[in-house]
Every structure is written in C-alpha cells, then in structure tokens.
Design a protein around this motif. Structure first.
Motif, PDB file in Angstrom:
ATOM      1  N   GLY A 110       0.823  -1.202   0.000  1.00 44.70           N
ATOM      2  CA  GLY A 110       0.000   0.000   0.000  1.00 44.70           C
ATOM      3  C   GLY A 110       0.852   1.244   0.000  1.00 44.70           C
ATOM      4  N   THR A 111       0.187   2.377   0.174  1.00 39.96           N
ATOM      5  CA  THR A 111       0.911   3.640   0.329  1.00 39.96           C
ATOM      6  C   THR A 111       0.865   3.968   1.813  1.00 39.96           C
ATOM      7  OG1 THR A 111      -1.099   4.892  -0.184  1.00 39.96           O
ATOM      8  CG2 THR A 111       0.446   4.519  -1.988  1.00 39.96           C
ATOM      9  N   GLU A 112       2.034   4.223   2.356  1.00 39.76           N
ATOM     10  CA  GLU A 112       2.148   4.427   3.796  1.00 39.76           C
ATOM     11  C   GLU A 112       3.415   5.194   4.110  1.00 39.76           C
ATOM     12  OE1 GLU A 112       4.279   0.169   4.769  1.00 39.76           O
ATOM     13  OE2 GLU A 112       2.101   0.263   4.810  1.00 39.76           O
ATOM     14  N   PRO A 113       3.462   5.806   5.303  1.00 41.22           N
ATOM     15  CA  PRO A 113       4.705   6.467   5.709  1.00 41.22           C
ATOM     16  C   PRO A 113       5.794   5.420   5.930  1.00 41.22           C
ATOM     17  CG  PRO A 113       2.871   7.088   7.149  1.00 41.22           C
ATOM     18  CD  PRO A 113       2.393   5.969   6.273  1.00 41.22           C
ATOM     19  N   LEU A 114       7.023   5.838   5.800  1.00 43.44           N
ATOM     20  CA  LEU A 114       8.163   4.965   6.078  1.00 43.44           C
ATOM     21  C   LEU A 114       8.235   4.749   7.581  1.00 43.44           C
ATOM     22  CD1 LEU A 114      10.673   3.515   4.963  1.00 43.44           C
ATOM     23  CD2 LEU A 114      11.916   5.661   5.257  1.00 43.44           C
ATOM     24  N   GLU A 115       8.323   3.496   7.991  1.00 43.69           N
ATOM     25  CA  GLU A 115       8.417   3.197   9.416  1.00 43.69           C
ATOM     26  C   GLU A 115       9.748   3.725   9.947  1.00 43.69           C
ATOM     27  OE1 GLU A 115       7.833  -0.969  10.146  1.00 43.69           O
ATOM     28  OE2 GLU A 115       5.989  -1.006   8.969  1.00 43.69           O
ATOM     29  N   SER A 116       9.694   4.465  11.025  1.00 41.71           N
ATOM     30  CA  SER A 116      10.927   5.056  11.556  1.00 41.71           C
ATOM     31  C   SER A 116      11.677   4.054  12.415  1.00 41.71           C
ATOM     32  CB  SER A 116      10.602   6.310  12.376  1.00 41.71           C
ATOM     33  OG  SER A 116       9.770   5.967  13.458  1.00 41.71           O
ATOM     34  N   GLY A 117      12.970   4.131  12.332  1.00 42.95           N
ATOM     35  CA  GLY A 117      13.828   3.339  13.191  1.00 42.95           C
ATOM     36  C   GLY A 117      14.153   1.946  12.693  1.00 42.95           C
ATOM     37  N   GLY A 118      13.352   1.385  11.800  1.00 41.52           N
ATOM     38  CA  GLY A 118      13.599   0.020  11.382  1.00 41.52           C
ATOM     39  C   GLY A 118      14.234  -0.105  10.019  1.00 41.52           C
ATOM     40  N   THR A 119      14.466   0.982   9.336  1.00 43.10           N
ATOM     41  CA  THR A 119      14.985   0.908   7.979  1.00 43.10           C
ATOM     42  C   THR A 119      16.434   0.469   7.966  1.00 43.10           C
ATOM     43  OG1 THR A 119      13.476   2.631   7.278  1.00 43.10           O
ATOM     44  CG2 THR A 119      15.367   2.223   5.870  1.00 43.10           C
ATOM     45  N   SER A 120      16.711  -0.553   7.189  1.00 39.73           N
ATOM     46  CA  SER A 120      18.063  -1.069   7.107  1.00 39.73           C
ATOM     47  C   SER A 120      18.913  -0.297   6.104  1.00 39.73           C
ATOM     48  CB  SER A 120      18.019  -2.546   6.706  1.00 39.73           C
ATOM     49  OG  SER A 120      17.316  -3.277   7.655  1.00 39.73           O
ATOM     50  N   LEU A 121      18.319   0.025   4.950  1.00 36.54           N
ATOM     51  CA  LEU A 121      19.030   0.763   3.903  1.00 36.54           C
ATOM     52  C   LEU A 121      18.160   1.927   3.449  1.00 36.54           C
ATOM     53  CD1 LEU A 121      20.198  -2.217   1.669  1.00 36.54           C
ATOM     54  CD2 LEU A 121      21.602  -0.910   3.276  1.00 36.54           C
ATOM     55  N   LEU A 122      18.744   3.101   3.322  1.00 36.89           N
ATOM     56  CA  LEU A 122      18.008   4.285   2.877  1.00 36.89           C
ATOM     57  C   LEU A 122      18.856   5.015   1.847  1.00 36.89           C
ATOM     58  CD1 LEU A 122      15.382   5.871   3.408  1.00 36.89           C
ATOM     59  CD2 LEU A 122      16.613   7.150   5.168  1.00 36.89           C
ATOM     60  N   TYR A 123      18.328   5.072   0.621  1.00 35.65           N
ATOM     61  CA  TYR A 123      19.013   5.721  -0.494  1.00 35.65           C
ATOM     62  C   TYR A 123      18.095   6.766  -1.105  1.00 35.65           C
ATOM     63  CZ  TYR A 123      22.677   2.161  -0.636  1.00 35.65           C
ATOM     64  OH  TYR A 123      23.733   1.350  -0.336  1.00 35.65           O
ATOM     65  N   LYS A 124      18.670   7.592  -1.987  1.00 39.02           N
ATOM     66  CA  LYS A 124      17.844   8.539  -2.720  1.00 39.02           C
ATOM     67  C   LYS A 124      18.234   8.550  -4.192  1.00 39.02           C
ATOM     68  CE  LYS A 124      20.720  12.476  -1.446  1.00 39.02           C
ATOM     69  NZ  LYS A 124      20.802  13.731  -0.725  1.00 39.02           N
ATOM     70  N   ILE A 125      17.221   8.830  -4.997  1.00 37.15           N
ATOM     71  CA  ILE A 125      17.364   9.010  -6.436  1.00 37.15           C
ATOM     72  C   ILE A 125      16.759  10.369  -6.752  1.00 37.15           C
ATOM     73  CG2 ILE A 125      16.615   8.172  -8.708  1.00 37.15           C
ATOM     74  CD1 ILE A 125      18.509   6.222  -7.348  1.00 37.15           C
ATOM     75  N   ASP A 126      17.527  11.256  -7.337  1.00 39.39           N
ATOM     76  CA  ASP A 126      17.042  12.612  -7.624  1.00 39.39           C
ATOM     77  C   ASP A 126      16.419  13.271  -6.393  1.00 39.39           C
ATOM     78  OD1 ASP A 126      17.945  12.440 -10.196  1.00 39.39           O
ATOM     79  OD2 ASP A 126      15.970  12.158 -11.097  1.00 39.39           O
ATOM     80  N   GLY A 127      17.025  13.063  -5.238  1.00 40.15           N
ATOM     81  CA  GLY A 127      16.558  13.690  -4.011  1.00 40.15           C
ATOM     82  C   GLY A 127      15.346  13.029  -3.379  1.00 40.15           C
ATOM     83  N   ARG A 128      14.885  11.904  -3.910  1.00 38.38           N
ATOM     84  CA  ARG A 128      13.720  11.190  -3.370  1.00 38.38           C
ATOM     85  C   ARG A 128      14.150   9.836  -2.828  1.00 38.38           C
ATOM     86  NH1 ARG A 128       9.514  14.351  -2.337  1.00 38.38           N
ATOM     87  NH2 ARG A 128       9.114  15.784  -4.042  1.00 38.38           N
ATOM     88  N   CYS A 129      13.640   9.481  -1.664  1.00 39.15           N
ATOM     89  CA  CYS A 129      14.130   8.301  -0.946  1.00 39.15           C
ATOM     90  C   CYS A 129      13.525   6.980  -1.399  1.00 39.15           C
ATOM     91  CB  CYS A 129      13.898   8.473   0.541  1.00 39.15           C
ATOM     92  SG  CYS A 129      15.007   9.700   1.257  1.00 39.15           S
ATOM     93  N   ILE A 130      14.365   5.962  -1.250  1.00 36.36           N
ATOM     94  CA  ILE A 130      14.020   4.562  -1.472  1.00 36.36           C
ATOM     95  C   ILE A 130      14.596   3.815  -0.277  1.00 36.36           C
ATOM     96  CG2 ILE A 130      14.460   2.543  -2.903  1.00 36.36           C
ATOM     97  CD1 ILE A 130      14.900   4.667  -5.186  1.00 36.36           C
ATOM     98  N   ALA A 131      13.789   2.946   0.316  1.00 36.78           N
ATOM     99  CA  ALA A 131      14.244   2.197   1.488  1.00 36.78           C
ATOM    100  C   ALA A 131      14.054   0.720   1.267  1.00 36.78           C
ATOM    101  CB  ALA A 131      13.471   2.647   2.725  1.00 36.78           C
ATOM    102  N   VAL A 132      14.969  -0.062   1.844  1.00 36.63           N
ATOM    103  CA  VAL A 132      14.827  -1.514   1.886  1.00 36.63           C
ATOM    104  C   VAL A 132      15.038  -1.923   3.338  1.00 36.63           C
ATOM    105  CG1 VAL A 132      15.732  -3.749   1.149  1.00 36.63           C
ATOM    106  CG2 VAL A 132      15.676  -1.836  -0.469  1.00 36.63           C
ATOM    107  N   GLU A 133      14.030  -2.575   3.880  1.00 35.92           N
ATOM    108  CA  GLU A 133      14.106  -3.047   5.259  1.00 35.92           C
ATOM    109  C   GLU A 133      14.015  -4.573   5.226  1.00 35.92           C
ATOM    110  OE1 GLU A 133      11.931  -2.113   9.458  1.00 35.92           O
ATOM    111  OE2 GLU A 133      10.674  -2.227   7.686  1.00 35.92           O
TER     112      GLU A 133
END
Length: 139
Positions: A110-133
């Motif tokens: 779904g569409t949801e806020p990024l869960e805080s504190g649990g993100t393992s990897l946080l990257y950005k593309i053109d200033g916009r974030c992508i996360a893999v937990e």
C-alpha cells in the motif's frame, strides 16, 4: 544479509535504470509505495520491504516503461516489480557467494509512511528516498 541487499540495490539501479543511488540521510515523512517479498537463507525466513517515494517511482516508470504519467495501478505494479528486481538480484549475489537463498512472490502493501527506526538501507534518487528493510519473519 544486509550486504546482499546493499549490493543488489546499487547494481539494480545502475544496471536496470542507469541511476546512481546515493545515501539518504533524512527519512522522509511523506507516504510512499511499499511492497514486500518473503525470502529465506536456508536457516531463517525473512521479509524484505521495499518503500519508494512517488516521484522516484514515476522516474523509474519513465525509464523502464516510457510512461511519464503512470496511473495508480502502474505505480503499484512497478513497486512490486522493484521489490522483485532487488530481492531477485540479491539471490544472484548470494549464488555468486555460494550462499543458500530462496525467495517468494512480491506483494504490494500500500501507500504508507516509512516506518521510523527500522529501515536497514536508505538511499535517494534525484533527491527522493528509497528504502529496503529486512526483518526476520516469525510467522
């Protein structure tokens, strides 16, 4: 385990999209698109959750699908496909390192806020974030 996903994410974005992900220092507060995919290392079961901000996802739709104005269904499908790209490529990296690895089918969460504190990897593309937990799956 997280090293497999770091390598995978960086290679998927450079090889598939021609983009160079950079570290994202500030987790975004906006909602993003999320998909998850179960996998196993032969001993334990895990779930990888991929989260991406809409502008970054639209950029990927333009690159991959030549669609600069994707509809909601396309964005949802692309989110699941992105999870499949990243987790699937991690399987190839694991194989190259002679590590056991089994994966299942991705599902759009779904569409949801990024869960805080649990993100393992946080990257950005053109200033916009992508996360893999990556979390262990206990059931």
């Amino acid at each position: 385990m997280i090293d497999l996903f770091r390598t995978s994410l960086e290679e998927v974005f450079s090889q598939t999209f021609g983009l160079r992900p950079e570290p994202c220092d500030t987790p975004p507060k906006e909602k993003g698109y999320a998909a998850q995919i179960p996998f196993s290392d032969g001993e334990r079961d895990y779930v990888a959750r991929v989260w991406v901000e809409e502008p970054a996802l639209k950029k990927m739709a333009d690159i991959l699908l030549f669609d600069d104005d994707p509809d909601q269904e396309t964005l949802e499908d692309l989110t699941s496909e992105l999870a499949n790209f990243i987790v699937g490529h991690a399987k190839m990296v694991a194989s190259d390192r002679n590590l056991p690895y089994r994966m299942q089918t991705p599902t759009f969460v779904g569409t949801e806020p990024l869960e805080s504190g649990g993100t393992s990897l946080l990257y950005k593309i053109d200033g916009r974030c992508i996360a893999v937990e990556v979390k262990e799956n206990h059931g």
